[in-house]
Design a protein around this motif. Sequence first.
Motif, PDB file in Angstrom:
ATOM      1  N   HIS A   1       0.739  -1.293   0.150  1.00 16.94           N
ATOM      2  CA  HIS A   1       0.078  -0.043  -0.005  1.00 16.94           C
ATOM      3  C   HIS A   1       0.889   1.317  -0.067  1.00 16.94           C
ATOM      4  CE1 HIS A   1      -3.986   1.587  -0.042  1.00 16.94           C
ATOM      5  NE2 HIS A   1      -3.768   2.522   1.197  1.00 16.94           N
ATOM      6  N   MET A   2       1.957   1.393  -1.022  1.00 17.54           N
ATOM      7  CA  MET A   2       2.889   2.352  -1.159  1.00 17.54           C
ATOM      8  C   MET A   2       2.856   2.928  -2.714  1.00 17.54           C
ATOM      9  SD  MET A   2       5.734   1.228   1.489  1.00 17.54           S
ATOM     10  CE  MET A   2       6.570   2.855   1.744  1.00 17.54           C
ATOM     11  N   ALA A   3       3.040   4.014  -2.688  1.00 13.89           N
ATOM     12  CA  ALA A   3       3.335   4.764  -3.952  1.00 13.89           C
ATOM     13  C   ALA A   3       4.539   5.408  -4.176  1.00 13.89           C
ATOM     14  CB  ALA A   3       1.843   5.620  -4.335  1.00 13.89           C
ATOM     15  N   ARG A   4       4.793   5.691  -5.530  1.00  9.36           N
ATOM     16  CA  ARG A   4       5.816   6.643  -5.829  1.00  9.36           C
ATOM     17  C   ARG A   4       4.956   7.548  -6.574  1.00  9.36           C
ATOM     18  NH1 ARG A   4      11.099   4.486  -8.374  1.00  9.36           N
ATOM     19  NH2 ARG A   4      11.773   6.231  -7.997  1.00  9.36           N
ATOM     20  N   VAL A   5       5.258   9.037  -6.667  1.00  6.79           N
ATOM     21  CA  VAL A   5       4.350  10.038  -7.061  1.00  6.79           C
ATOM     22  C   VAL A   5       5.647  11.026  -7.739  1.00  6.79           C
ATOM     23  CG1 VAL A   5       2.998  12.055  -6.367  1.00  6.79           C
ATOM     24  CG2 VAL A   5       2.864   9.836  -5.148  1.00  6.79           C
ATOM     25  N   HIS A   6       5.050  11.384  -9.216  1.00  8.15           N
ATOM     26  CA  HIS A   6       5.640  12.132  -9.964  1.00  8.15           C
ATOM     27  C   HIS A   6       4.958  13.526  -9.666  1.00  8.15           C
ATOM     28  CE1 HIS A   6       5.749  14.699 -13.856  1.00  8.15           C
ATOM     29  NE2 HIS A   6       6.995  14.519 -13.356  1.00  8.15           N
ATOM     30  N   PHE A   7       5.854  14.712  -9.069  1.00 10.10           N
ATOM     31  CA  PHE A   7       5.569  15.976  -8.975  1.00 10.10           C
ATOM     32  C   PHE A   7       5.925  16.841 -10.175  1.00 10.10           C
ATOM     33  CE2 PHE A   7       6.240  14.010  -4.913  1.00 10.10           C
ATOM     34  CZ  PHE A   7       5.067  14.018  -4.227  1.00 10.10           C
ATOM     35  N   PRO A   8       5.181  17.320 -11.199  1.00 11.10           N
ATOM     36  CA  PRO A   8       5.076  18.303 -12.324  1.00 11.10           C
ATOM     37  C   PRO A   8       6.042  19.453 -11.740  1.00 11.10           C
ATOM     38  CG  PRO A   8       3.059  17.370 -12.216  1.00 11.10           C
ATOM     39  CD  PRO A   8       3.607  17.098 -10.841  1.00 11.10           C
TER      40      PRO A   8
END
Length: 148
Positions: A23-30
Amino acid sequence: MNNNEASGVNRFGYVSDYDPKRHMARVHFPDKGDLVSDWLPVAIPNSKKNKDECHLDIGEHVFCSMLGNGLEAGVVLCSIYDDENKPPTGNQDIRTVHFEDGTEISYDRKKHKLTISCVGDIEILASGDISVTSGGNMTNIAARIDLN
């Protein structure tokens, strides 16, 4: 660590990778160019005695609270609606869960009406009795009962 780093930074981003087992994510921040966060835990209402399980999709628009001003530590707080992905009803009196295949569970608090619309089978498992009580008419009932 300066005061800005200690207070953290809130950021909007998009899920670039997701691990449902952790229940983990990697997130792209524009706003950070091509930078992507480390693996971040995803907030959920309950995780101990009562457990909720709701997963994110790749590309989902999310709101994160980052520790410090980097991308190494933080938490995905929630997903959010935007111009491309709007709420399914837009009605504050209806609470709904809408699934990609068209299945929907909704409750209209003004009409006091629960609606379950399923494109597939519905299975109800019970270790005790099942009771249906209606204060009104029961119509359009079709059932196949297997007595094994």
